[in-house]
Design an enzyme around this catalytic site. Structure first.
Site, PDB file in Angstrom:
ATOM      1  N   CYS A 172       0.870  -1.182   0.000  1.00 38.75           N
ATOM      2  CA  CYS A 172       0.000   0.000   0.000  1.00 38.75           C
ATOM      3  C   CYS A 172       0.906   1.232   0.000  1.00 38.75           C
ATOM      4  CB  CYS A 172      -0.977  -0.019   1.173  1.00 38.75           C
ATOM      5  SG  CYS A 172      -0.221   0.139   2.790  1.00 38.75           S
ATOM      6  N   CYS A 231      -1.340   1.762  -3.575  1.00 37.21           N
ATOM      7  CA  CYS A 231      -0.014   2.368  -3.754  1.00 37.21           C
ATOM      8  C   CYS A 231       0.008   3.231  -5.018  1.00 37.21           C
ATOM      9  CB  CYS A 231       1.103   1.323  -3.778  1.00 37.21           C
ATOM     10  SG  CYS A 231       0.663  -0.231  -4.523  1.00 37.21           S
ATOM     11  N   CYS A 244       2.726   1.404  -7.592  1.00 37.83           N
ATOM     12  CA  CYS A 244       2.578  -0.029  -7.305  1.00 37.83           C
ATOM     13  C   CYS A 244       3.672  -0.808  -8.036  1.00 37.83           C
ATOM     14  CB  CYS A 244       1.204  -0.526  -7.758  1.00 37.83           C
ATOM     15  SG  CYS A 244      -0.092  -0.077  -6.586  1.00 37.83           S
TER      16      CYS A 244
END
Ligand SMILES: Cc1cc2nc3c(=O)[nH]c(=O)nc-3n(C[C@H](O)[C@H](O)[C@H](O)COP(=O)(O)O)c2cc1C
Length: 323
Positions: free
Chosen positions: A201, A276, A280
């Site tokens: 995250c 995120c 990510c």
């Protein structure tokens, strides 16, 4: 898998150091990450019996136990206690660490919180002594047994050697390399072949911490769990800790880390992202999954609880799917 060794001998390049480094090498050969804490080189204040841990679950002493040893013991899959016999027990330096683990004992037995690593963690004792008496390792065995219980480790095995006195006696022992290799193989077997899952995250303070803890708690035998954040916070979110405590799960001693550091430790087979954003991670060959979860940081307790429960459900479904 992470193997943490507590090195308790003050003698440089002595028998305990040889025994522990041989074990750690065998663990690395089997694919483990290892971390050795030479307790004789650390700043460790012995327990002052303030009893804060028994009431509040934390120790007010600020030293290497708090900042380094507690977090590592919580991350460990395997804990190795290594000590020479000093007056029929472990060395005073190592015993000081054990006594400070009263904090873990209090969290387990007074606060009734369960470490997510509880189901899998294992412990092994490596020890040497100069004499050959039958009772030589009895005191050390008992202390180690109760230490392992406090840190949620199953006391799996011990390798103890009598008649070891000169600093090279252990290195010259005829069967030590084979003994250690066999013990390491048996001990690490349950940790091999698990699916490596990264939960990611933004801050690694709330969502990915909860997901990682649930996955470890509910299916530690199937998943090797790690978690990270694209912008890691300084500490995990205290409201998240409270929400997980309501479930009986202990989130203490966790430190947020970056996604890069999570991946560099352990290349994942599966990456589960949850907020995120642009950052990510992409790891070639890794399966990807995205959970659309709102960030509960700074929101009221009921919001945190709702996100927690959704994460728990998602993890349960993931376990079913990956069976
Ligand atoms: C302070 C001290 C206490 C010791 N007490 C014992 C003991 O009670 N029984 C024993 O068999 N050996 C005892 N020994 C010997 C050590 O256990 C032995 O020399 C061992 O091999 C040291 O390991 P190391 O090289 O890893 O430090 C003691 C040594 C020291 C320095």
């Amino acid at each position: 898998m992470l193997v943490v060794g507590l090195q308790g001998s003050p003698r440089r390049k002595g028998n305990t150091q040889f025994l522990l480094s041989t074990f750690m090498q065998a663990a690395e050969d089997l694919g483990a990450r290892t971390s050795v804490i030479d307790v004789t080189q650390k700043e460790i204040v012995p327990c002052k019996e303030y009893t804060v841990c028994e009431k509040k679950g934390y120790c007010p002493i600020e030293d290497d136990v708090k900042y380094e040893i507690y977090p590592l013991l919580r991350q460990a899959d395997v804990v190795v206690v290594a000590s020479p016999i000093f007056f029929y027990n472990m060395t005073a330096q190592l015993k000081a660490v054990v006594d400070r683990c009263q904090t873990f004992w209090a969290r387990k037995y007074k606060l009734k919180l369960k470490d997510p690593g509880a189901g899998m963690r294992r412990g092994i004792l490596l020890a040497v002594g100069a004499t050959k008496g039958k009772n030589l390792f009895e005191g050390l065995n008992l202390t180690t047994q109760y230490f392992f219980d406090a840190i949620w480790a199953k006391f799996e095995n011990s390798l103890t050697y009598r008649g070891i006195e000169g600093s090279k006696d252990m290195a010259n022992h005829p069967s030590v390399i084979e003994d250690v290799a066999k013990a390491a193989e048996r001990l690490l077997k349950p940790f091999q072949g698990r699916k490596k899952v990264l939960f990611a995250c933004r801050e690694n303070a709330c969502r990915s911490q909860m997901a990682g803890a649930f996955a470890q708690y509910l299916a530690g035998d199937k998943f090797e769990v790690t978690n990270g954040g694209s912008q890691p916070a300084d500490q995990v979110n205290p409201d998240m800790i409270k929400a997980m405590h309501e479930k009986g799960i202990d989130m203490a001693f966790r430190v947020p880390q970056s996604i890069e550091s999570a991946i560099s430790n352990n290349a994942p087979d599966l990456i589960v992202t949850m907020g995120c954003g642009e950052e990510c991670p992409h790891v070639p060959g890794a399966q990807m999954l995205d959970w659309d979860l709102p960030d509960p940081a700074g929101k009221p307790p009921d919001f945190m609880r709702a996100v927690r429960d959704e994460i728990e459900n998602n993890v349960k479904n993931l376990i079913k799917e990956l069976k």
